[in-house]
Enzyme design. Structure first.
Site, PDB file in Angstrom:
ATOM      1  N   ASP A 126       8.610 -62.693  -1.210  1.00 37.49           N
ATOM      2  CA  ASP A 126       9.259 -62.132  -1.853  1.00 37.49           C
ATOM      3  C   ASP A 126       9.821 -63.309  -2.921  1.00 37.49           C
ATOM      4  O   ASP A 126       9.889 -64.526  -2.802  1.00 37.49           O
ATOM      5  CB  ASP A 126      10.516 -61.657  -1.075  1.00 37.49           C
ATOM      6  CG  ASP A 126       9.927 -60.411  -0.282  1.00 37.49           C
ATOM      7  OD1 ASP A 126       8.917 -59.940  -0.618  1.00 37.49           O
ATOM      8  OD2 ASP A 126      10.673 -60.087   0.495  1.00 37.49           O
TER       9      ASP A 126
HETATM   10  N1  URA Z   1       8.746 -60.941   5.150  1.00 42.82           N
HETATM   11  C1  URA Z   1       9.717 -60.564   4.130  1.00 42.82           C
HETATM   12  O1  URA Z   1      10.574 -59.732   4.237  1.00 42.82           O
HETATM   13  N2  URA Z   1       9.679 -61.180   3.073  1.00 42.82           N
HETATM   14  C2  URA Z   1       8.578 -62.146   2.733  1.00 42.82           C
HETATM   15  O2  URA Z   1       8.783 -62.813   1.612  1.00 42.82           O
HETATM   16  C3  URA Z   1       7.741 -62.624   3.946  1.00 42.82           C
HETATM   17  C4  URA Z   1       7.834 -61.710   4.966  1.00 42.82           C
END
Ligand code: URA
Length: 238
Positions: free
Chosen positions: A101
């Site tokens: 993310d």
């Molecule tokens: N899980 C998440 O919620 N976000 C990420 O960036 C990676 C795994």
């Protein structure tokens, strides 16, 4: 155009030093002609043979990046935001393997090797990913057990995983939890905590398979060596 020993090493055939040795011994051919010059430049149109074997994975490159916060995991962005690909000085087109993310930091592989990328991202892949999550509140053993057994997110139960509490800070009322999963569903870690009533405040991926980012500062990256690439293939195929 790249130096031939770099192309051989990037293919995963052997190390750069070993490639130089093989060139000096006359065991490398370019377009059918034996070459001895270590600086020989080749490109993707050249056919390379090493010790009688046609070189596979020619011009494949593999990077491990410590992704900073505020960068998107994509090759391009229509809103003009900085992408993980912008952080890497590569003369070939690469793309991220899986996604982190915008606000998640940590280990991310980038490559132009579609086969390895698919193997790693395959839902049945056994590649473990280790996340460190800072969450609001005090978490107990019972909740940790729930995560480990699997929780329902987007109507589907997550696979069994490993979770352990690393720390609780009374002053900020936050806990640090290490979570090891091999799935890679959308926002998986955040959703797993959400499903048991906790909000992820900070998320870092510390490790993918055996690759960790302990020697990389935020935004730094390194090239994976042929042994690491081979090991990744083996782990992803198992
Ligand atoms: N899980 C998440 O919620 N976000 C990420 O960036 C990676 C795994």
């Amino acid at each position: 155009m790249d130096r031939i020993q770099k192309v051989i090493a990037n293919s995963g055939y052997c190390s750069r030093r070993k490639a130089e040795e093989l060139i000096s011994k006359g065991l490398v051919k370019v377009n059918g002609n034996t070459i001895y010059e270590l600086g020989t430049k080749v490109d993707s149109s050249d056919t390379i043979e090493v010790e009688g074997h046609a070189l596979k994975n020619q011009n494949k490159v593999y990077y491990l990046l410590n992704k900073p916060r505020g960068v998107i995991t994509s090759s391009s962005d229509d809103k003009g935001r900085k992408t993980v690909v912008d952080l890497i000085d590569s003369n070939v087109r690469i793309y991220p393997v899986g996604r982190l993310d915008y606000d998640t930091t940590g280990a991310l592989i980038l490559t132009n090797d579609g086969e390895l990328a698919n193997l790693i991202m395959h839902p049945k892949s056994n590649i473990n990913k280790v996340y460190i999550a800072k969450i609001g509140g005090l978490i107990g053993k019972a909740e940790i057990n729930k995560l480990q057994r699997g929780v329902i997110i987007d109507n589907i139960k997550t696979s069994p995983c490993k979770a352990r509490i690393k720390n609780y800070d009374k002053k900020t009322d936050t806990s640090i939890v290490e979570l090891t999963i091999h799935e890679g569903r959308n926002h998986q870690v955040k959703k797993m905590f959400e499903s048991i009533g906790y909000k992820v405040l900070k998320l870092k991926r510390e490790k993918i398979a055996f690759l960790d980012i302990s020697n990389l500062n935020s935004g730094e990256y390194r090239i994976l060596n042929p042994k690491e690439v081979k090991k990744l293939y083996n782990e992803a195929k198992n």
